[in-house]
Enzyme design. Structure first.
Site, mmCIF file in Angstrom:
data_model
loop_
_atom_site.group_PDB
_atom_site.id
_atom_site.type_symbol
_atom_site.label_atom_id
_atom_site.label_comp_id
_atom_site.label_asym_id
_atom_site.label_seq_id
_atom_site.Cartn_x
_atom_site.Cartn_y
_atom_site.Cartn_z
ATOM 1 N N HIS A 11 0.826 -1.203 0.000
ATOM 2 C CA HIS A 11 0.000 0.000 0.000
ATOM 3 C C HIS A 11 0.864 1.258 0.000
ATOM 4 O O HIS A 11 0.383 2.332 -0.323
ATOM 5 C CB HIS A 11 -0.919 0.003 1.220
ATOM 6 C CG HIS A 11 -2.104 -0.890 1.069
ATOM 7 N ND1 HIS A 11 -2.007 -2.263 1.087
ATOM 8 C CD2 HIS A 11 -3.404 -0.597 0.876
ATOM 9 C CE1 HIS A 11 -3.215 -2.776 0.929
ATOM 10 N NE2 HIS A 11 -4.078 -1.783 0.788
ATOM 11 N N SER A 12 2.109 1.113 0.356
ATOM 12 C CA SER A 12 3.035 2.240 0.436
ATOM 13 C C SER A 12 4.178 2.050 -0.553
ATOM 14 O O SER A 12 4.886 1.036 -0.507
ATOM 15 C CB SER A 12 3.598 2.349 1.858
ATOM 16 O OG SER A 12 4.712 3.203 1.891
#
Length: 128
Positions: A11-12
């Protein structure tokens, strides 16, 4: 023949890039691609980024996908269904540790199934 490629899905973007940087300190010659964050640079995942990473990591010996949390798994599964690359599989393992073990095994020229077994065995022992 090439070797098994690895895709890190997070997600990052920073987590994906940092994991790649950490692993490549030890295994410089393994094909590791990242699919971190959304297309807009936000927190989240992108099927398009995952598909591009699969294509870049593909050396005709298979591609292994590792992911961080939640919807990253769902998007990885959808990307597997959508890709034209054969021999792509998702590994259930912590992203950092799993990527490290997978890269070491791929660097030794092992086949995709043997790499998956090594990663799975590494983390099933830790849990017992």
């Amino acid at each position: 023949m090439g070797q098994v490629g690895i895709v890190l899905i997070s997600h990052s973007a920073k987590i994906a890039e940092g994991t790649k940087e950490l692993v490549q300190q030890v295994m410089k010659d393994v094909s590791i691609e990242v699919a971190g964050g959304t297309d807009e640079g936000e927190i989240g995942t992108s099927i398009d980024k995952i598909l591009r990473a699969i294509n870049k990591a593909n050396n005709d010996d298979g591609v292994l996908l590792l992911y961080d949390i939640g919807s990253a798994k769902m998007n990885a599964e959808m990307a597997i269904e959508m890709t034209e690359v054969d021999n792509v599989e998702l590994i259930e393992a912590p992203i950092v540790e799993g990527a490290y073990v997978a890269a070491v095994e791929a660097g030794m020229g092992k086949e995709k199934q043997a790499i998956m077994e090594a990663v799975t065995q590494s983390f099933s022992k830790e849990r017992n």
